[in-house]
Structures are given as structure tokens and as C-alpha cells.
Design an enzyme around this catalytic site. Structure first.
Site, PDB file in Angstrom:
ATOM      1  N   ARG A 264       5.065   3.616  -9.672  1.00  0.00           N
ATOM      2  CA  ARG A 264       5.584   4.775  -8.701  1.00  0.00           C
ATOM      3  C   ARG A 264       4.879   4.743  -7.251  1.00  0.00           C
ATOM      4  NH1 ARG A 264       6.405   9.401 -11.793  1.00  0.00           N
ATOM      5  NH2 ARG A 264       5.019  10.865 -10.640  1.00  0.00           N
TER       6      ARG A 264
ATOM      7  N   ARG B 197       6.536   1.104 -23.849  1.00  0.00           N
ATOM      8  CA  ARG B 197       7.452   2.242 -24.224  1.00  0.00           C
ATOM      9  C   ARG B 197       7.634   2.299 -26.070  1.00  0.00           C
ATOM     10  NH1 ARG B 197       6.542   3.897 -20.428  1.00  0.00           N
ATOM     11  NH2 ARG B 197       7.861   4.272 -18.771  1.00  0.00           N
TER      12      ARG B 197
ATOM     13  N   HIS C 197       0.892   1.659 -11.734  1.00  0.00           N
ATOM     14  CA  HIS C 197       1.074   3.003 -11.495  1.00  0.00           C
ATOM     15  C   HIS C 197       2.551   3.485 -12.141  1.00  0.00           C
ATOM     16  CE1 HIS C 197      -1.301   6.464  -9.520  1.00  0.00           C
ATOM     17  NE2 HIS C 197      -0.197   7.048  -9.895  1.00  0.00           N
TER      18      HIS C 197
HETATM   19  C1  LIG Z   1       4.072  12.326 -13.719  1.00  0.00           C
HETATM   20  C2  LIG Z   1       3.059  11.245 -13.497  1.00  0.00           C
HETATM   21  C3  LIG Z   1       1.862  11.647 -13.029  1.00  0.00           C
HETATM   22  C4  LIG Z   1       0.848  10.567 -12.478  1.00  0.00           C
HETATM   23  N1  LIG Z   1      -0.472  11.301 -12.090  1.00  0.00           N
HETATM   24  C5  LIG Z   1      -1.434  10.104 -12.130  1.00  0.00           C
HETATM   25  C6  LIG Z   1      -2.699  10.513 -11.511  1.00  0.00           C
HETATM   26  O1  LIG Z   1      -2.873  11.850 -11.227  1.00  0.00           O
HETATM   27  N2  LIG Z   1      -3.738   9.754 -11.401  1.00  0.00           N
HETATM   28  C7  LIG Z   1      -3.314   8.376 -11.859  1.00  0.00           C
HETATM   29  O2  LIG Z   1      -4.358   7.527 -11.834  1.00  0.00           O
HETATM   30  N3  LIG Z   1      -2.318   8.093 -12.449  1.00  0.00           N
HETATM   31  C8  LIG Z   1      -1.081   8.977 -12.214  1.00  0.00           C
HETATM   32  N4  LIG Z   1      -0.033   8.552 -12.790  1.00  0.00           N
HETATM   33  C9  LIG Z   1       0.043   7.115 -13.159  1.00  0.00           C
HETATM   34  C10 LIG Z   1      -0.216   7.061 -14.876  1.00  0.00           C
HETATM   35  O3  LIG Z   1      -1.513   7.075 -15.072  1.00  0.00           O
HETATM   36  C11 LIG Z   1       0.174   5.479 -15.497  1.00  0.00           C
HETATM   37  O4  LIG Z   1      -0.428   4.568 -14.630  1.00  0.00           O
HETATM   38  C12 LIG Z   1       1.532   5.226 -15.437  1.00  0.00           C
HETATM   39  O5  LIG Z   1       2.343   6.585 -15.781  1.00  0.00           O
HETATM   40  C13 LIG Z   1       1.948   4.248 -16.468  1.00  0.00           C
HETATM   41  O6  LIG Z   1       3.279   3.950 -16.470  1.00  0.00           O
HETATM   42  P1  LIG Z   1       4.223   4.550 -17.575  1.00  0.00           P
HETATM   43  O7  LIG Z   1       4.613   5.816 -17.170  1.00  0.00           O
HETATM   44  O8  LIG Z   1       5.524   3.494 -17.860  1.00  0.00           O
HETATM   45  O9  LIG Z   1       3.497   4.491 -19.081  1.00  0.00           O
HETATM   46  C14 LIG Z   1       1.028   9.385 -13.157  1.00  0.00           C
HETATM   47  C15 LIG Z   1       2.226   9.118 -13.617  1.00  0.00           C
HETATM   48  C16 LIG Z   1       3.113   9.900 -13.785  1.00  0.00           C
HETATM   49  C17 LIG Z   1       4.402   9.611 -14.636  1.00  0.00           C
END
Ligand SMILES: Cc1cc2nc3c(=O)[nH]c(=O)nc-3n(C[C@H](O)[C@H](O)[C@H](O)COP(=O)(O)O)c2cc1C
Length: 397
Positions: free
Chosen positions: A282, A314, A279
């Protein structure tokens, strides 16, 4: 450009994901930038995702005939012109008004997938209308199970072929930046937030004009929303997976997997693909870098089982590294929100071109002309990515 990534980009300011982030940060309120860029805890996992990529090296090869190169690939029965796509993200229109539509148009134009989140600021039906077969739907099981099943039915009805069930958010994590900023959806506008918006007038006025983004799939007639961002999303358990597998006739993809045991059980449960991800750091600050989990999961599920990957990608070389370590396809999250925040649709197009060009050049340097032939052989033999993991600073400040 789709078949043959050109050196041109319409943007005169975006030449890397870092450029996009810097430019977006200038235009967006701090609270929005932090929501996008932030991560769990001290943001170690988020940083680790990237530093582990940096530690992986590719072996340059010389004198191969690489003048013609292809980035086309096939995933889950669908052909794509590029081996990467747009990860599901909630509330993309916060990054810049109209972000979802810009993503959809780019997904169509470059023939890549765009994943619509359950918590998206556009509806399931809208996205499918904009991006057609390039639109995938991502499901969270928060609140009553019936609510989630209703979304699945809507997705089926709208014609989606790919459903991503995200399973790594039993509960939304503590994200320090959001807590400090008083980030909430819908916005709570106190003095601090007001000043933040007032000092970013272009974003604030455009957002005011187009309407503040809200979780569009949960709108209640007469106003309000059924979406509770803080609610547990642990309804996505093993029993739910069995139930979903029976209901959903299209491709079922499980997102947020980093354990080999989980991966094998998901494979046995009949999922069509696993989406290896932490994620973007996060959720669990102590999680391993997603790229470290990837080769182990590849080994656990066998050579032919479809694996999608995200977290920490990236640039185009990162895409090639992920493919070399076992992914069939790669997604990016934050870079797309930064690109749209920096320059709207033009920024998104620039990012796709940059990633494609970069990936294509990485193929040339490693002596390949077809992305489908990327294998662990292009990694420097015997390398063990070892990096310094201590934080140079408090990333959450
Ligand atoms: C602002 C934000 C919102 C996100 N919301 C979701 C979501 O609603 N559902 C989900 O499966 N992943 C969500 N993610 C995770 C992304 O799908 C993804 O796994 C992650 O951004 C990948 O890492 P990266 O930002 O380093 O490319 C979210 C990520 C960000 C940055």
C-alpha cells in the site's frame, strides 16, 4: 479448538480467504472494498507479495509420525496458541460495524494477538478492555510529536505490553481506487457515494445505526477530530526511536522494515523486534515482495532476534513458508477485514480456523509436528522463487 484446530467451521460459506473476499465485496460499498483491497500505484507490489509466495515450494516428507501436531508458540515472552495474528489496520469498523470487537473476542478466544491501529475506530482503552493481554498497540507519528507521545502514555497506562511503531508511512501513498471513489474520512457523500451506499443497504443501515466509524483516539470534546489522514507521518525518525525507547518500558516493535541496513540499525537502537512488511503493497508500488526481504533480514539480524512478518499471506501454507524463511510470527491484514465484512464475528472465527487447519496440515505434509521446529529445511532445496511479474490486467480498474 485453540489447542487442536478442528476441521469444523461455523461458516457454511467461507472455506478460504478468497471466499471471504468475494462475500464481503457483495455486502460492502465498492468504496469500502476498494479502501481495503487497494494498494499503491498500479498495485504491482500488492500482487507481487502474493505471487512470490506462490513461487515458494515446500518439500513433502513421508512416513513421519505426525498424528499429533502443535501450533503453539512464544513471542516476546508471551505464549500464543497459534503462530499468527491480526495486523494493525485503521478504521476496521468500516469493513463491518463492530469489527474491532469481533477481532478482540477472536483474539481472546483463540489466544492470538490483535493490533489496534493509531487510526482505529475504537479507543486504546476499549481495545485493551476487550482483548486484555492479547491487544497490542500500533503507533503512527503524524502531526505534533506530543500527540504521539500522548498516545504512548495512554497505551502504557492502559496496560499494553507491545508497542508497534510503524515507520513505512512517511506520507500516505496515492491509492488510485480511493482517489477515483472520492474516499475520505469522514465520508464525503456525493451522488456517486450515495448510490454506492444505497445499493448496499445492509452495510449502510447497520453503519447508520451504529454510527459512522471515526478515528476514535483523536476525538475532540464537543465534536470533530484531531486526526489528519493526509499529514506526514515522518515524525517517526531515528531520533524519535531513541526517545521512544527511553519512554516505552514494554516490547518495542518496528513495523514496515524491508532493508537489511535499516534492520541492523533498528536492532542496535534497542528495539525488541522487527516487523518485516511492505504494508501489503500500500505504500511503494516498486517495493520488493516482503517475503523476498524476510530471509535477508533474518541473515542480517542473526538467528535469535524476533522477527514478525506480514504482506501477502493468504493461507496456512503461506504462514508456514514465512516461518521457514525466518519469521517467528506472522500477521494478516486484508483477509481479516474481508472475513468480518463477509460474516461478522462468525467470519473471523471461520478464517482463524481455516488458517490454523491449513497450517497444521502443512506441518503434517512436511513431516513436522511442532510449528516451533519449522526451518528452511522444509523448503525445496536450492529453489529460487522466480515468477512472472507482469500484470495480467490493470489491477486498479
Ligand atoms: C485497510 C487497511 C488499513 C491499514 N492500516 C494500517 C495502520 O493503520 N497501521 C499500520 O501499521 N498498518 C496498516 N495497514 C497495513 C497492515 O498492517 C499490514 O501491513 C498489511 O495489511 C499486510 O498485508 P496483507 O493485507 O496482504 O496481509 C493497513 C492495511 C489495510 C488493508
Amino acid at each position: 479448538m485453540t489447542a487442536n484446530p478442528s476441521l469444523r467451521s461455523d461458516s457454511r460459506r467461507i472455506f478460504s480467504t478468497e471466499d471471504a473476499m468475494r462475500l464481503a465485496q457483495r455486502r460492502q460499498p465498492q468504496l469500502v472494498h476498494d479502501f481495503i483491497e487497494g494498494a499503491a500505484g498500479r498495485e504491482v507490489a500488492s500482487l507481487r507479495n502474493q505471487t512470490r509466495f506462490d513461487a515458494i515450494t515446500l518439500q513433502p516428507r513421508v512416513m513421519a509420525d505426525v498424528a499429533e501436531r502443535s501450533l503453539k508458540t512464544t513471542l516476546l515472552g508471551q505464549d500464543y496458541d497459534l503462530p499468527f495474528g491480526i495486523a494493525p489496520m485503521g478504521m476496521c469498523n468500516l469493513a463491518w460495524p463492530g469489527a474491532d470487537q469481533a477481532f478482540a473476542a477472536a483474539a481472546q478466544g483463540y489466544n492470538i494477538p490483535v493490533c489496534l491501529s493509531t487510526a482505529a475506530s475504537s479507543s486504546i482503552e476499549e481495545m485493551r478492555g476487550w482483548a486484555d493481554e492479547n491487544a497490542w498497540f500500533q503507533l503512527y507519528v503524524g502531526g505534533p510529536i506530543e500527540q504521539a507521545l500522548d498516545l504512548v502514555q495512554r497505551a502504557q497506562h492502559a496496560g499494553y505490553k507491545n508497542l508497534i511503531l510503524t515507520v513505512d508511512v512517511p506520507q500516505v501513498s496515492r491509492r488510485v481506487r480511493d482517489l477515483r471513489n472520492g474516499f475520505q474520512v469522514p465520508f464525503r457523500i456525493g451522488v456517486k457515494q450515495f448510490l454506492d451506499f444505497a445499493t448496499h443497504p445492509q452495510w449502510a443501515l447497520t453503519t447508520l445505526l451504529k454510527g459512522a466509524p471515526e478515528p476514535k483516539n483523536f476525538k475532540v470534546e464537543g465534536g470533530g477530530s484531531k486526526f489528519d489522514r493526509g499529514a506526514s507521518r515522518a515524525g517517526a525518525d531515528w531520533a524519535f526511536l531513541d526517545r521512544l525507547r527511553e519512554i516505552w518500558k514494554g516490547n518495542l516493535i518496528l513495523k514496515g522494515v524491508s532493508s537489511t541496513e535499516d534492520a541492523q540499525r533498528i536492532q542496535r537502537a534497542g528495539a525488541d523486534a522487527i516487523y518485516v512488511s511492505n504494508h501489503g503493497g500500500r505504500q511503494l508500488d516498486s517495493a520488493p515482495a516482503a517475503i523476498d526481504a524476510l530471509p535477508k533480514i533474518r541473515e542480517a539480524v542473526g538467528p535469535d532476534y524476533p522477527l514478525i512478518f506480514d504482506s501477502g499471506v493468504r493461507n496456512g501454507e503461506d504462514i508456514i513458508k514465512a516461518l521457514a524463511l525466518g519469521a517467528d510470527f506472522v500477521m494478516l491484514g486484508r483477509p481479516f477485514l474481508h472475513a468480518v465484512g463477509a460474516e461478522g464475528a462468525r467470519g473471523v472465527n471461520a478464517l482463524i480456523r481455516i488458517l490454523a487447519e491449513d497450517a497444521s496440515l502443512a506441518l503434517a505434509q512436511t513431516g513436522l509436528n511442532d510449528v516451533r521446529t519449522v526451518s528452511p529445511q522444509i523448503l525445496v532445496a536450492g529453489q529460487q522463487p522466480v515468477v512472472q511479474e507482469s500484470l495480467p490486467h490493470d489491477a486498479t480498474k
